[in-house]
Design an enzyme around this catalytic site. Structure first.
Site, PDB file in Angstrom:
ATOM      1  N   PRO A  17     -14.760  17.636   2.429  1.00 14.91           N
ATOM      2  CG  PRO A  17     -13.284  18.650   3.956  1.00 14.91           C
ATOM      3  CD  PRO A  17     -13.545  18.473   2.462  1.00 14.91           C
ATOM      4  CB  ALA A  29     -13.267  18.124   9.342  1.00 10.00           C
ATOM      5  CG  ASN A  30     -16.072  12.772   7.923  1.00  9.88           C
ATOM      6  OD1 ASN A  30     -16.340  13.097   9.075  1.00  9.88           O
ATOM      7  ND2 ASN A  30     -16.691  11.812   7.298  1.00  9.88           N
ATOM      8  NE  ARG A  31      -7.466  10.680   8.392  1.00  6.13           N
ATOM      9  CZ  ARG A  31      -6.514  11.406   8.980  1.00  6.13           C
ATOM     10  NH1 ARG A  31      -5.910  12.366   8.327  1.00  6.13           N
ATOM     11  NH2 ARG A  31      -6.154  11.145  10.213  1.00  6.13           N
ATOM     12  CB  SER A  32     -12.875  14.450   2.277  1.00  6.10           C
ATOM     13  OG  SER A  32     -13.181  14.645   0.920  1.00  6.10           O
TER      14      SER A  32
END
Ligand code: C5P
Length: 220
Positions: A17, A29-32
């Protein structure tokens, strides 16, 4: 670099992310998990490519034989990617945050007595589109990812055109599939002329298969 079909080639991979600060202690943030991007970098290195991995914060260990550049924000990721050029192939597997807070606070925002903060957002650079549009040092092969929850092929095909990249790895990330943070991935490779449906496999296997497909592309 290892001996292999990609010896003499340079590869750039983004993973994880990005974290976009709100203030010194909070971020968007993004989920990654970074699992897929890291697996691709490891696989390219095993096939002999001199590989740079530009990654946001993840729990993944550094892949063997890969030059790892750790960044936090999208702007730092773009800068690190441009610094890693020239490259023969770029694979953008990172889940970049689309927006950042326009002016992150220098001090921790206080919840006491201040009312609710309003976050004004601004757009982040698109790393895949930027690499795809480079004039003099565009990687010969630029590969993007499309995480889709419906109409997977259709949406991924239009994403390929919009981003200007050569290939898109489309994966079905509807919550039922458990792709996020999980170990398995069901993907389709969209190369332009055709769509390859790959069997469900671990992210490590998808990384190996993509690296092998990239090697075959350069060998052709
Ligand atoms: O637009 P979307 O985020 O769905 O596109 C996904 C693809 O674009 C992925 O390959 C991702 O790594 C890349 N991307 C990027 N920079 C952004 C947004 C997405 O490189 N700011």
């Amino acid at each position: 670099p290892a001996e292999g079909p990609l010896k003499g080639r340079r590869a750039l991979v983004t993973s994880g992310p990005t974290h976009e600060p709100i203030d010194p202690v909070r971020y968007i943030a993004n989920r990654s998990s970074g699992k897929q991007g890291h697996a691709i970098a490891a696989a390219l290195a095993r096939l002999g490519a001199a590989t740079t991995l530009v990654t946001g914060p993840t729990r993944e260990p550094d892949p063997a034989g890969v030059a790892v550049v750790r960044i936090e924000t999208a702007r730092q990721m773009l800068e690190a990617c441009l610094a890693a050029l020239p490259a023969d192939v770029a694979v953008c597997a990172a889940a970049v945050a689309d927006w950042r807070v326009a002016s992150a606070a220098g001090q921790k925002l206080k919840k006491e007595g201040g009312g609710l903060p309003t976050l004004a957002l601004t757009e982040n650079p698109d790393i895949l589109a930027t690499l795809s549009a480079r004039e003099n040092d565009r990687p010969a092969l630029v590969v993007g990812f499309a995480a889709e929850t419906e109409k997977v092929i259709e949406h991924a095909t239009s994403k390929r055109a919009r981003k200007g990249c050569d290939w898109i790895v489309a994966n079905d990330v509807s919550p039922a599939t458990g792709t996020f943070g999980g170990d398995a991935n069901t993907v389709h490779l969209i190369t332009g002329g055709e769509v390859e449906d790959w069997p469900t496999a671990s992210k490590a296997e998808v990384g190996d298969r993509l690296a092998a497909r990239i090697a075959a592309h350069f060998a052709a």
